[in-house]
Write a protein that holds these residues in place. Structure first.
Motif, PDB file in Angstrom:
ATOM      1  N   VAL A 144       0.824  -1.202   0.000  1.00  0.00           N
ATOM      2  CA  VAL A 144       0.000   0.000   0.000  1.00  0.00           C
ATOM      3  C   VAL A 144       0.864   1.260   0.000  1.00  0.00           C
ATOM      4  N   PHE A 145       0.332   2.281  -0.639  1.00  0.00           N
ATOM      5  CA  PHE A 145       0.903   3.625  -0.585  1.00  0.00           C
ATOM      6  C   PHE A 145      -0.186   4.509   0.014  1.00  0.00           C
ATOM      7  N   ASN A 146       0.174   5.269   1.058  1.00  0.00           N
ATOM      8  CA  ASN A 146      -0.798   6.125   1.739  1.00  0.00           C
ATOM      9  C   ASN A 146      -0.227   7.532   1.818  1.00  0.00           C
ATOM     10  N   ALA A 147      -0.975   8.502   1.320  1.00  0.00           N
ATOM     11  CA  ALA A 147      -0.601   9.917   1.443  1.00  0.00           C
ATOM     12  C   ALA A 147      -1.552  10.548   2.449  1.00  0.00           C
ATOM     13  N   ILE A 148      -0.983  11.217   3.453  1.00  0.00           N
ATOM     14  CA  ILE A 148      -1.786  11.818   4.516  1.00  0.00           C
ATOM     15  C   ILE A 148      -1.439  13.289   4.649  1.00  0.00           C
ATOM     16  N   THR A 149      -2.469  14.130   4.720  1.00  0.00           N
ATOM     17  CA  THR A 149      -2.296  15.551   5.012  1.00  0.00           C
ATOM     18  C   THR A 149      -3.065  15.862   6.285  1.00  0.00           C
ATOM     19  N   ASN A 150      -2.359  16.437   7.263  1.00  0.00           N
ATOM     20  CA  ASN A 150      -2.950  16.883   8.521  1.00  0.00           C
ATOM     21  C   ASN A 150      -3.017  18.400   8.488  1.00  0.00           C
ATOM     22  N   ARG A 151      -4.197  18.954   8.731  1.00  0.00           N
ATOM     23  CA  ARG A 151      -4.348  20.413   8.799  1.00  0.00           C
ATOM     24  C   ARG A 151      -4.877  20.782  10.178  1.00  0.00           C
ATOM     25  N   PHE A 152      -4.344  21.879  10.719  1.00  0.00           N
ATOM     26  CA  PHE A 152      -4.706  22.357  12.049  1.00  0.00           C
ATOM     27  C   PHE A 152      -5.190  23.793  11.937  1.00  0.00           C
ATOM     28  N   GLU A 153      -6.441  24.027  12.334  1.00  0.00           N
ATOM     29  CA  GLU A 153      -7.053  25.354  12.221  1.00  0.00           C
ATOM     30  C   GLU A 153      -7.476  25.836  13.608  1.00  0.00           C
ATOM     31  N   ALA A 154      -6.950  26.987  14.009  1.00  0.00           N
ATOM     32  CA  ALA A 154      -7.343  27.560  15.299  1.00  0.00           C
ATOM     33  C   ALA A 154      -8.763  28.092  15.187  1.00  0.00           C
ATOM     34  N   LEU A 155      -9.656  27.571  16.007  1.00  0.00           N
ATOM     35  CA  LEU A 155     -11.034  28.060  16.043  1.00  0.00           C
ATOM     36  C   LEU A 155     -11.147  29.229  17.012  1.00  0.00           C
ATOM     37  N   ASP A 156     -10.390  29.150  18.100  1.00  0.00           N
ATOM     38  CA  ASP A 156     -10.232  30.223  19.069  1.00  0.00           C
ATOM     39  C   ASP A 156      -8.991  29.877  19.887  1.00  0.00           C
ATOM     40  N   ASP A 157      -8.782  30.534  21.014  1.00  0.00           N
ATOM     41  CA  ASP A 157      -7.562  30.297  21.792  1.00  0.00           C
ATOM     42  C   ASP A 157      -7.474  28.898  22.386  1.00  0.00           C
ATOM     43  N   ASN A 158      -8.613  28.225  22.518  1.00  0.00           N
ATOM     44  CA  ASN A 158      -8.630  26.927  23.191  1.00  0.00           C
ATOM     45  C   ASN A 158      -9.298  25.807  22.402  1.00  0.00           C
ATOM     46  N   ARG A 159      -9.473  26.013  21.107  1.00  0.00           N
ATOM     47  CA  ARG A 159     -10.065  24.960  20.276  1.00  0.00           C
ATOM     48  C   ARG A 159      -9.386  24.941  18.918  1.00  0.00           C
ATOM     49  N   THR A 160      -9.102  23.724  18.459  1.00  0.00           N
ATOM     50  CA  THR A 160      -8.425  23.523  17.184  1.00  0.00           C
ATOM     51  C   THR A 160      -9.171  22.479  16.372  1.00  0.00           C
ATOM     52  N   ARG A 161      -9.387  22.780  15.098  1.00  0.00           N
ATOM     53  CA  ARG A 161      -9.963  21.793  14.184  1.00  0.00           C
ATOM     54  C   ARG A 161      -8.792  21.044  13.543  1.00  0.00           C
ATOM     55  N   TRP A 162      -8.827  19.708  13.644  1.00  0.00           N
ATOM     56  CA  TRP A 162      -7.814  18.847  13.034  1.00  0.00           C
ATOM     57  C   TRP A 162      -8.486  18.074  11.908  1.00  0.00           C
TER      58      TRP A 162
END
Length: 146
Positions: free
Chosen positions: A85-103
């Motif tokens: 198998v070949f697996n390509a993964i992209t992780n993105r991190f978005e600050a929603l506010d000072d204490n919450r992050t969308r992954w």
């Protein structure tokens, strides 16, 4: 086969990035990982290659990781390759506010040889495994941030 998973983490983006970027944490949220061995390149940077060895119910699975992008603290991408198998993964991190992050994790799997025939049958289990790994990561980060 492509799919995307997403989680909201109750921690700052900086805390999430620090936890994600620390290879010592890998075994906490990927419990079948046995070893992580840097092979070449500058660790953690694009072009770096590492060998990951997993114990999957008594079966040894080796993946070769090549980092393709590191845009701290916004994103991290890599490929994970072996003979099946070949697996390509992209992780993105978005600050929603000072204490919450969308992954957001974008996965693309390409099976090789006869394993291509198995792809439709294993998609659910691969997605479930990704969900479980993400849930463990979220729990680890939120416990540290508490």
């Amino acid at each position: 086969m492509k799919f995307t998973n997403e989680r909201i983490i109750r921690a700052s983006r900086e805390a999430v990035w620090q936890a994600f970027d620390n290879t010592e944490n890998l075994k906490t949220w990927q419990p079948t990982l046995q070893t992580f061995e840097h092979q070449s390149g500058q660790p953690g940077q694009p072009g770096a290659v590492s060998k990951l060895v997993y114990d999957e119910n008594g079966r040894t699975v080796i993946l070769i990781e090549t980092i393709t992008e590191r845009n701290m603290p916004d994103s991290f991408s890599g490929t994970y390759d072996n003979s099946t198998v070949f697996n390509a993964i992209t992780n993105r991190f978005e600050a929603l506010d000072d204490n919450r992050t969308r992954w957001v994790v974008e996965n693309e799997y390409r099976f090789k040889g006869l394993f291509r025939l198995m792809a439709p049958f294993v998609k659910g289990s691969i997605q479930k495994r990704s969900d479980e790994d993400m849930d463990r990561f979220v729990a680890m980060v939120e416990q540290s941030a508490a």
